[in-house]
Design a protein around this motif. Sequence first.
Motif, PDB file in Angstrom:
ATOM      1  N   VAL A   1       0.838  -1.198   0.000  1.00  0.00           N
ATOM      2  CA  VAL A   1       0.000   0.000   0.000  1.00  0.00           C
ATOM      3  C   VAL A   1       0.874   1.250   0.000  1.00  0.00           C
ATOM      4  O   VAL A   1       1.819   1.345   0.778  1.00  0.00           O
ATOM      5  CB  VAL A   1      -0.929   0.025   1.238  1.00  0.00           C
ATOM      6  CG1 VAL A   1      -1.794   1.277   1.240  1.00  0.00           C
ATOM      7  CG2 VAL A   1      -1.800  -1.223   1.285  1.00  0.00           C
TER       8      VAL A   1
ATOM      9  N   SER B   1       0.511   5.708  -1.636  1.00  0.00           N
ATOM     10  CA  SER B   1      -0.471   6.731  -2.023  1.00  0.00           C
ATOM     11  C   SER B   1      -1.103   6.427  -3.381  1.00  0.00           C
ATOM     12  O   SER B   1      -2.276   6.738  -3.603  1.00  0.00           O
ATOM     13  CB  SER B   1       0.173   8.113  -2.029  1.00  0.00           C
ATOM     14  OG  SER B   1       1.234   8.170  -2.964  1.00  0.00           O
TER      15      SER B   1
ATOM     16  N   ILE C   1      -3.744   3.732  -2.731  1.00  0.00           N
ATOM     17  CA  ILE C   1      -4.878   4.328  -2.027  1.00  0.00           C
ATOM     18  C   ILE C   1      -5.739   5.115  -3.013  1.00  0.00           C
ATOM     19  O   ILE C   1      -6.971   5.056  -2.965  1.00  0.00           O
ATOM     20  CB  ILE C   1      -4.400   5.211  -0.861  1.00  0.00           C
ATOM     21  CG1 ILE C   1      -3.820   4.315   0.239  1.00  0.00           C
ATOM     22  CG2 ILE C   1      -5.534   6.068  -0.319  1.00  0.00           C
ATOM     23  CD1 ILE C   1      -3.141   5.068   1.355  1.00  0.00           C
TER      24      ILE C   1
ATOM     25  N   ARG D   1     -12.001   5.663   1.185  1.00  0.00           N
ATOM     26  CA  ARG D   1     -10.585   5.788   1.535  1.00  0.00           C
ATOM     27  C   ARG D   1     -10.286   4.962   2.784  1.00  0.00           C
ATOM     28  O   ARG D   1     -11.080   4.932   3.706  1.00  0.00           O
ATOM     29  CB  ARG D   1     -10.215   7.248   1.784  1.00  0.00           C
ATOM     30  CG  ARG D   1     -10.353   8.113   0.553  1.00  0.00           C
ATOM     31  CD  ARG D   1      -9.284   7.761  -0.456  1.00  0.00           C
ATOM     32  NE  ARG D   1      -9.522   8.469  -1.708  1.00  0.00           N
ATOM     33  CZ  ARG D   1      -8.565   8.790  -2.532  1.00  0.00           C
ATOM     34  NH1 ARG D   1      -7.325   8.478  -2.285  1.00  0.00           N
ATOM     35  NH2 ARG D   1      -8.845   9.416  -3.647  1.00  0.00           N
ATOM     36  N   PRO D   2      -9.163   4.305   2.804  1.00  0.00           N
ATOM     37  CA  PRO D   2      -8.865   3.356   3.885  1.00  0.00           C
ATOM     38  C   PRO D   2      -8.384   3.964   5.196  1.00  0.00           C
ATOM     39  O   PRO D   2      -7.770   5.017   5.201  1.00  0.00           O
ATOM     40  CB  PRO D   2      -7.749   2.514   3.274  1.00  0.00           C
ATOM     41  CG  PRO D   2      -7.067   3.448   2.337  1.00  0.00           C
ATOM     42  CD  PRO D   2      -8.143   4.331   1.781  1.00  0.00           C
TER      43      PRO D   2
ATOM     44  N   TRP E   1      -0.260   6.483   4.453  1.00  0.00           N
ATOM     45  CA  TRP E   1      -0.178   5.034   4.661  1.00  0.00           C
ATOM     46  C   TRP E   1       0.972   4.690   5.610  1.00  0.00           C
ATOM     47  O   TRP E   1       0.881   3.748   6.388  1.00  0.00           O
ATOM     48  CB  TRP E   1      -0.003   4.294   3.329  1.00  0.00           C
ATOM     49  CG  TRP E   1       1.254   4.692   2.603  1.00  0.00           C
ATOM     50  CD1 TRP E   1       1.369   5.681   1.654  1.00  0.00           C
ATOM     51  CD2 TRP E   1       2.565   4.165   2.783  1.00  0.00           C
ATOM     52  NE1 TRP E   1       2.672   5.796   1.250  1.00  0.00           N
ATOM     53  CE2 TRP E   1       3.433   4.866   1.916  1.00  0.00           C
ATOM     54  CE3 TRP E   1       3.098   3.172   3.588  1.00  0.00           C
ATOM     55  CZ2 TRP E   1       4.793   4.612   1.841  1.00  0.00           C
ATOM     56  CZ3 TRP E   1       4.461   2.904   3.509  1.00  0.00           C
ATOM     57  CH2 TRP E   1       5.292   3.625   2.638  1.00  0.00           C
TER      58      TRP E   1
ATOM     59  N   TRP F   1       0.006   4.571   9.343  1.00  0.00           N
ATOM     60  CA  TRP F   1      -1.002   3.646   9.863  1.00  0.00           C
ATOM     61  C   TRP F   1      -0.425   2.875  11.039  1.00  0.00           C
ATOM     62  O   TRP F   1       0.684   2.355  10.963  1.00  0.00           O
ATOM     63  CB  TRP F   1      -1.438   2.655   8.785  1.00  0.00           C
ATOM     64  CG  TRP F   1      -2.208   3.271   7.647  1.00  0.00           C
ATOM     65  CD1 TRP F   1      -2.623   4.554   7.517  1.00  0.00           C
ATOM     66  CD2 TRP F   1      -2.650   2.590   6.478  1.00  0.00           C
ATOM     67  NE1 TRP F   1      -3.307   4.715   6.339  1.00  0.00           N
ATOM     68  CE2 TRP F   1      -3.335   3.539   5.682  1.00  0.00           C
ATOM     69  CE3 TRP F   1      -2.536   1.283   6.034  1.00  0.00           C
ATOM     70  CZ2 TRP F   1      -3.902   3.205   4.461  1.00  0.00           C
ATOM     71  CZ3 TRP F   1      -3.103   0.954   4.811  1.00  0.00           C
ATOM     72  CH2 TRP F   1      -3.778   1.904   4.037  1.00  0.00           C
TER      73      TRP F   1
ATOM     74  N   PHE G   1      -8.706  -3.509   5.744  1.00  0.00           N
ATOM     75  CA  PHE G   1      -8.468  -2.852   4.459  1.00  0.00           C
ATOM     76  C   PHE G   1      -8.044  -3.869   3.410  1.00  0.00           C
ATOM     77  O   PHE G   1      -8.582  -3.909   2.299  1.00  0.00           O
ATOM     78  CB  PHE G   1      -7.405  -1.756   4.601  1.00  0.00           C
ATOM     79  CG  PHE G   1      -6.892  -1.247   3.289  1.00  0.00           C
ATOM     80  CD1 PHE G   1      -7.661  -0.393   2.515  1.00  0.00           C
ATOM     81  CD2 PHE G   1      -5.645  -1.627   2.824  1.00  0.00           C
ATOM     82  CE1 PHE G   1      -7.187   0.082   1.296  1.00  0.00           C
ATOM     83  CE2 PHE G   1      -5.170  -1.165   1.606  1.00  0.00           C
ATOM     84  CZ  PHE G   1      -5.942  -0.316   0.851  1.00  0.00           C
TER      85      PHE G   1
END
Length: 130
Positions: free
Chosen positions: A53, A55, A58, A76-77, A83, A86, A95
């Motif tokens: 993951v 940008s 995403i 959006r996650p 990211w 997180w 996700f």
Amino acid sequence: MNKATYETNKFIINEESFTIGQSQKWLNMTLKYLWLLNILPDGLNEEYLHIPVDSYIIEAVGAKKDNYQYGLELERPISKSSWSAWDNYNKYKDFQGEVKKAIKEKYTSLTPLEWESFAWIEVAKSKSSN
């Protein structure tokens, strides 16, 4: 672990700032490279691997099909943060599960890693043309 190893590791990876986002990127990119080279260890099936993951991914996950061929049109996650920031593993796993489910529904012939490769390239090309 001996003290020298501990201090070296602590210097390389600051335990207080190393996030789930950063660790998923390191691990998932390593596994993706092994997959691309066709040298995944025996018993490790590509369909079970998580997508790396960043940008671009995403953006593809949230993109409408009108904007990107490989857009998944999901919300959006996890959070609005990057990211790499997180820090909740359960939300990260959720996700990955949502993305995998959407890929299976919309792109039945692609594995998650295949989708990620196509989606990443599509977003990168779009960014470079702007």
